[in-house]
Design an enzyme around this catalytic site. Structure first.
Site, short mmCIF file in Angstrom:
data_model
loop_
_atom_site.label_atom_id
_atom_site.label_comp_id
_atom_site.label_asym_id
_atom_site.label_seq_id
_atom_site.Cartn_x
_atom_site.Cartn_y
_atom_site.Cartn_z
CE LYS A 14 -2.14 -1.10 3.87
NZ LYS A 14 -1.49 -2.36 4.25
NE ARG A 89 -4.51 -1.42 9.95
CZ ARG A 89 -3.42 -1.03 9.29
NH1 ARG A 89 -3.37 0.12 8.69
NH2 ARG A 89 -2.38 -1.81 9.26
NE ARG A 128 8.50 -2.45 6.31
CZ ARG A 128 7.23 -2.10 6.15
NH1 ARG A 128 6.90 -1.26 5.20
NH2 ARG A 128 6.30 -2.61 6.92
NE ARG A 134 6.42 -0.30 9.96
CZ ARG A 134 5.32 -0.29 9.22
NH1 ARG A 134 5.31 0.36 8.07
NH2 ARG A 134 4.23 -0.91 9.62
NE ARG A 146 2.42 -5.02 11.05
CZ ARG A 146 3.49 -4.78 10.27
NH1 ARG A 146 4.67 -5.26 10.62
NH2 ARG A 146 3.37 -4.08 9.18
P1 AP5 Z 1 4.67 -1.50 1.90
O1 AP5 Z 1 4.50 -0.73 0.64
O2 AP5 Z 1 5.12 -0.77 3.11
O3 AP5 Z 1 3.33 -2.29 2.24
P2 AP5 Z 1 2.12 -1.84 3.16
O4 AP5 Z 1 0.93 -2.59 2.68
O5 AP5 Z 1 2.03 -0.35 3.21
O6 AP5 Z 1 2.68 -2.46 4.51
P3 AP5 Z 1 2.82 -1.82 5.95
O7 AP5 Z 1 3.70 -2.69 6.76
O8 AP5 Z 1 3.19 -0.40 5.90
O9 AP5 Z 1 1.33 -2.05 6.34
P4 AP5 Z 1 0.59 -1.98 7.62
O10 AP5 Z 1 -0.79 -1.91 7.10
O11 AP5 Z 1 0.88 -3.02 8.63
O12 AP5 Z 1 1.22 -0.68 8.26
P5 AP5 Z 1 0.63 0.69 8.73
O13 AP5 Z 1 1.73 1.62 8.72
O14 AP5 Z 1 -0.62 1.02 7.99
O15 AP5 Z 1 5.61 -2.73 1.57
C1 AP5 Z 1 6.06 -3.62 2.56
C2 AP5 Z 1 7.46 -4.10 2.17
O16 AP5 Z 1 7.37 -4.86 0.95
C3 AP5 Z 1 8.46 -2.96 1.87
O17 AP5 Z 1 9.74 -3.33 2.31
C4 AP5 Z 1 8.42 -2.84 0.34
O18 AP5 Z 1 9.62 -2.34 -0.19
C5 AP5 Z 1 8.17 -4.28 -0.07
N1 AP5 Z 1 7.43 -4.38 -1.34
C6 AP5 Z 1 6.41 -3.58 -1.77
N2 AP5 Z 1 5.97 -3.98 -2.96
C7 AP5 Z 1 6.71 -5.07 -3.31
C8 AP5 Z 1 6.73 -5.95 -4.43
N3 AP5 Z 1 5.89 -5.78 -5.46
N4 AP5 Z 1 7.61 -6.97 -4.44
C9 AP5 Z 1 8.47 -7.16 -3.40
N5 AP5 Z 1 8.52 -6.36 -2.30
C10 AP5 Z 1 7.65 -5.33 -2.26
O19 AP5 Z 1 0.17 0.35 10.22
C11 AP5 Z 1 1.11 0.06 11.24
C12 AP5 Z 1 0.37 -0.05 12.57
O20 AP5 Z 1 -0.24 1.23 12.88
C13 AP5 Z 1 -0.80 -1.04 12.61
O21 AP5 Z 1 -0.36 -2.34 12.92
C14 AP5 Z 1 -1.66 -0.43 13.72
O22 AP5 Z 1 -1.15 -0.73 14.98
C15 AP5 Z 1 -1.52 1.06 13.49
N6 AP5 Z 1 -2.56 1.60 12.57
C16 AP5 Z 1 -2.35 2.17 11.36
N7 AP5 Z 1 -3.51 2.55 10.82
C17 AP5 Z 1 -4.49 2.19 11.70
C18 AP5 Z 1 -5.90 2.28 11.68
N8 AP5 Z 1 -6.56 2.83 10.63
N9 AP5 Z 1 -6.58 1.81 12.75
C19 AP5 Z 1 -5.94 1.29 13.83
N10 AP5 Z 1 -4.58 1.15 13.90
C20 AP5 Z 1 -3.87 1.59 12.84
#
Ligand code: AP5
Length: 194
Positions: A14, A89, A128, A134, A146
């Site tokens: 994402k 979410r 990562r 992180r 997660r």
């Molecule tokens: P990346 O692009 O970062 O993927 P992502 O889907 O954004 O993954 P995140 O880990 O950021 O998602 P998340 O939903 O857990 O985190 P968030 O910050 O929202 O890619 C991931 C990795 O893969 C990278 O290294 C990238 O380079 C690699 N990659 C990408 N595309 C690729 C490809 N095609 N091939 C190979 N590799 C690839 O949330 C974190 C925490 O915050 C949550 O756990 C929660 O505690 C809190 N939080 C955030 N939002 C909320 C909410 N709305 N409600 C409640 N808690 C929340």
């Protein structure tokens, strides 16, 4: 206004695709994960409370993230549109977002969901974690927690948008550019039908 949700489990790409999409379509990127990490970096009371929850792989309370999104919408009155990443979410967050957008006389055009196998998600996040600093990527237990949270509370958000026929699923495996091309094809189709 043109508003999109980029949806998918942790590690589905994402954040990576959002960076490219906002340039392509001139949208404002709203990532609740990034907003929370910036609170953590600033050592604010909200950040300190959120870090303890995020480090366990759990979701922070709905009212916290809804408040953050509400402020971000207010702070960007002239945006051409928003790209929501990591929000909503939960069903409560989805309903709150609809109400907030309604106040602005706009709505969600589509939810685009990235589909990636669990094995690939774990592999990407642990890779990562070797370099990103992180704390929620550093061990497999937290990464899997997660994913459990995603299946328990977040995957139902797609059902919420399905009732309005707004969900498009895209294969999220392949190179970053291949996936970006698939996303653009869908988004261009949505824009052409507006
Ligand atoms: P990346 O692009 O970062 O993927 P992502 O889907 O954004 O993954 P995140 O880990 O950021 O998602 P998340 O939903 O857990 O985190 P968030 O910050 O929202 O890619 C991931 C990795 O893969 C990278 O290294 C990238 O380079 C690699 N990659 C990408 N595309 C690729 C490809 N095609 N091939 C190979 N590799 C690839 O949330 C974190 C925490 O915050 C949550 O756990 C929660 O505690 C809190 N939080 C955030 N939002 C909320 C909410 N709305 N409600 C409640 N808690 C929340």
């Amino acid at each position: 206004m043109f508003n999109l949700i980029l949806f998918g489990p942790p590690g589905s790409g994402k954040g990576t695709q959002s960076e490219k999409l906002i340039t392509q379509y001139g949208l404002k990127h709203l990532s609740t994960g990034d907003l929370l990490r910036s609170e953590i970096a600033g050592k604010t009371p909200l950040g300190i409370e959120a870090k303890a929850i995020m480090d366990k792989g759990h979701l922070v309370p709905d009212e916290v993230v809804i408040g953050m999104i509400s402020s971000a919408l207010e702070a960007n009155p002239h945006a051409k549109g928003f790209l929501f990443d990591g929000f909503p979410r939960t069903s409560t967050q989805a309903e709150a977002l609809d109400k907030l957008l309604d106040l602005k006389k706009t709505s969600i055009a589509a939810m685009i969901a990235l589909a990636v196998s669990e094995e690939e998600l774990v592999k990407r996040l642990l890779k990562r974690g070797e370099t990103s600093g992180r704390s929620d990527d550093i061990n497999e237990g937290i990464v899997r927690e997660r994913l459990v949270e995603y299946h328990k509370k977040t995957s139902v958000v797609a059902d919420y948008y399905k009732q309005f026929d707004k969900v498009v699923v895209i294969a999220g495996e392949g190179t970053v550019d291949e996936i970006f091309a698939r996303l653009c094809k869908e988004i261009d189709g949505i824009l052409n039908n507006k």
